[in-house]
Write a protein that holds these residues in place. Structure first.
Motif, PDB file in Angstrom:
ATOM      1  N   PRO A 196      -0.596   7.516   6.444  1.00  7.11           N
ATOM      2  CA  PRO A 196       0.112   6.693   5.458  1.00  7.11           C
ATOM      3  C   PRO A 196      -0.687   6.487   4.169  1.00  7.11           C
ATOM      4  O   PRO A 196      -0.113   6.514   3.070  1.00  7.11           O
ATOM      5  N   ALA A 197      -1.998   6.305   4.301  1.00 15.40           N
ATOM      6  CA  ALA A 197      -2.827   6.101   3.116  1.00 15.40           C
ATOM      7  C   ALA A 197      -2.882   7.363   2.255  1.00 15.40           C
ATOM      8  O   ALA A 197      -2.875   7.288   1.021  1.00 15.40           O
ATOM      9  N   VAL A 198      -2.921   8.526   2.890  1.00 16.06           N
ATOM     10  CA  VAL A 198      -2.957   9.787   2.147  1.00 16.06           C
ATOM     11  C   VAL A 198      -1.622  10.025   1.446  1.00 16.06           C
ATOM     12  O   VAL A 198      -1.580  10.441   0.286  1.00 16.06           O
ATOM     13  N   GLU A 199      -0.535   9.740   2.126  1.00 24.54           N
ATOM     14  CA  GLU A 199       0.784   9.855   1.496  1.00 24.54           C
ATOM     15  C   GLU A 199       0.877   8.963   0.268  1.00 24.54           C
ATOM     16  O   GLU A 199       1.387   9.370  -0.787  1.00 24.54           O
ATOM     17  N   ALA A 200       0.372   7.731   0.393  1.00 24.40           N
ATOM     18  CA  ALA A 200       0.408   6.792  -0.730  1.00 24.40           C
ATOM     19  C   ALA A 200      -0.474   7.275  -1.876  1.00 24.40           C
ATOM     20  O   ALA A 200      -0.130   7.116  -3.055  1.00 24.40           O
ATOM     21  N   ALA A 201      -1.618   7.891  -1.544  1.00 29.97           N
ATOM     22  CA  ALA A 201      -2.526   8.388  -2.577  1.00 29.97           C
ATOM     23  C   ALA A 201      -1.883   9.517  -3.375  1.00 29.97           C
ATOM     24  O   ALA A 201      -1.982   9.562  -4.608  1.00 29.97           O
ATOM     25  N   PHE A 202      -1.200  10.426  -2.693  1.00 30.55           N
ATOM     26  CA  PHE A 202      -0.511  11.500  -3.412  1.00 30.55           C
ATOM     27  C   PHE A 202       0.643  10.955  -4.251  1.00 30.55           C
ATOM     28  O   PHE A 202       0.868  11.410  -5.376  1.00 30.55           O
ATOM     29  N   ALA A 203       1.344   9.965  -3.723  1.00 27.93           N
ATOM     30  CA  ALA A 203       2.432   9.347  -4.498  1.00 27.93           C
ATOM     31  C   ALA A 203       1.899   8.735  -5.788  1.00 27.93           C
ATOM     32  O   ALA A 203       2.530   8.843  -6.852  1.00 27.93           O
ATOM     33  N   LYS A 204       0.714   8.128  -5.716  1.00 27.06           N
ATOM     34  CA  LYS A 204       0.106   7.533  -6.906  1.00 27.06           C
ATOM     35  C   LYS A 204      -0.325   8.612  -7.891  1.00 27.06           C
ATOM     36  O   LYS A 204      -0.151   8.470  -9.116  1.00 27.06           O
ATOM     37  N   LEU A 205      -0.879   9.728  -7.407  1.00 24.68           N
ATOM     38  CA  LEU A 205      -1.272  10.822  -8.286  1.00 24.68           C
ATOM     39  C   LEU A 205      -0.055  11.408  -9.002  1.00 24.68           C
ATOM     40  O   LEU A 205      -0.123  11.762 -10.189  1.00 24.68           O
ATOM     41  N   ILE A 206       1.060  11.504  -8.295  1.00 28.81           N
ATOM     42  CA  ILE A 206       2.293  12.000  -8.914  1.00 28.81           C
ATOM     43  C   ILE A 206       2.792  11.007  -9.958  1.00 28.81           C
ATOM     44  O   ILE A 206       3.169  11.376 -11.070  1.00 28.81           O
ATOM     45  N   GLU A 207       2.754   9.725  -9.603  1.00 27.02           N
ATOM     46  CA  GLU A 207       3.175   8.681 -10.535  1.00 27.02           C
ATOM     47  C   GLU A 207       2.323   8.687 -11.809  1.00 27.02           C
ATOM     48  O   GLU A 207       2.827   8.471 -12.914  1.00 27.02           O
ATOM     49  N   ASP A 208       1.039   8.984 -11.659  1.00 32.60           N
ATOM     50  CA  ASP A 208       0.109   9.008 -12.799  1.00 32.60           C
ATOM     51  C   ASP A 208       0.174  10.310 -13.588  1.00 32.60           C
ATOM     52  O   ASP A 208      -0.555  10.476 -14.571  1.00 32.60           O
ATOM     53  N   GLY A 209       0.985  11.261 -13.134  1.00 29.64           N
ATOM     54  CA  GLY A 209       1.148  12.516 -13.857  1.00 29.64           C
ATOM     55  C   GLY A 209       0.109  13.572 -13.556  1.00 29.64           C
ATOM     56  O   GLY A 209       0.042  14.599 -14.245  1.00 29.64           O
TER      57      GLY A 209
END
Length: 305
Positions: A284-297
């Protein structure tokens, strides 16, 4: 100059609950950690990817990533098997796991004829390390030793898991950022009071959050793979250690070559934060980290368009 990314993906993944952790989906469109590593490597200038896998996961592996990315980059496969050992040796009765990361890279000897970078399949490294190591392979050719190598040096505090301990190669370098030795250290984590701890009492006396560590991200030339064949024979002939568990490991191999004066390794520091799937609870933490990287462009939502 052609350069290759070697991805070690033959691990059994026992700490992940027996599943194939390298193939766990992380992105919204089914991307796995390797997708992001390959994307970063291609962006940095790498031309080819070689997957080291097991025969028993070949079909599932190709469906999960290999068939998807072959239009993006040249792809090859090699297979790490316990029985793949030199003539004159035999597999000890009762041994079930392959021989470690040194044997894994040795499997590439017939397909990797160009400068390369090695990574783990289940680790996210970030863009900086790929750029620095690719530049190293292109620009730094002669170090005055038989084996000229580079290593991504991550900051220890950026490589810890919240869900258990980790193993890291703790590195020491001289004033010119040349690696002097690697201490393979198990059980690194935090105790109930948040203090950094490990299994090695001697390392415990001096290590800190700021140590540079190896995440098995090495840069080298094909001549190093040729050496691994010679070294593997010596490893198998050595009757010390538990024959069912001992492993031929890259950090140990590189450390021995440095001590013998046969290798020089440039430590290329990266401040990127590592994350990966060591434990099932990490997902779950890794999924959230990738979601944040996508959100940040940093990455597009659909990685390969």
């Amino acid at each position: 100059m052609k350069t290759t990314l070697i991805i070690m993906a033959a691990g059994i993944g026992s700490r992940y609950g027996g599943g194939i952790k390298q193939l766990a989906k992380m992105g919204k469109h089914g991307e796995i950690i390797m997708d992001y590593s390959i994307y970063d490597a291609k962006e940095a200038g790498f031309d080819k990817v070689v997957f080291i896998i097991r025969k028993d996961i070949e079909k599932e592996f190709k469906e999960a990533i290999g068939d998807r990315i072959r239009e993006q980059i040249e792809v090859e496969y090699v297979f790490q098997e316990l029985s793949d050992i030199p003539e004159g040796f035999r597999v000890p009765e009762g041994r079930v796991k392959p021989w470690g990361t040194g044997q894994a890279i040795l499997c590439c000897k017939d397909v990797v004829k160009e400068p390369f970078v090695i990574i783990n399949a289940d680790d996210y490294y970030g863009k900086e390390a790929f750029r620095k190591l690719h530049d190293f392979l292109i620009r730094e050719k002669d170090c005055g030793a038989r084996y000229c190598m580079g290593m991504a040096g991550f900051v220890l505090k950026n490589t810890l898991s919240d869900n258990g301990t980790v193993t890291r190669g703790i590195c020491k370098a001289d004033e010119n950022d040349m690696l002097t030795h690697v201490v393979e250290t198990t059980g690194i984590g935090r105790d109930a009071d948040g203090r950094l701890v490990c299994d090695d009492p001697e390392v415990q006396k001096w290590f800190s959050e700021q140590e540079r560590v190896s995440m098995n991200m090495w840069a080298g030339e094909p001549v190093f793979i040729e050496y691994l064949e010679e070294g593997f024979r010596e490893f198998l002939a050595d009757d010390s250690g538990d024959p069912l568990k001992k492993e031929y490991l890259l950090p140990t191999i590189v450390d021995q070559l440095i001590r013998k004066g046969e290798a020089k390794v440039k430590v290329l520091e990266t401040q990127d934060k590592w994350f990966g799937i060591t434990y099932k609870e990490d997902k779950p933490a890794v999924e959230a980290a990738f979601a944040k990287l996508i959100e940040d462009g940093v990455y597009p939502e659909k990685l390969w368009g």
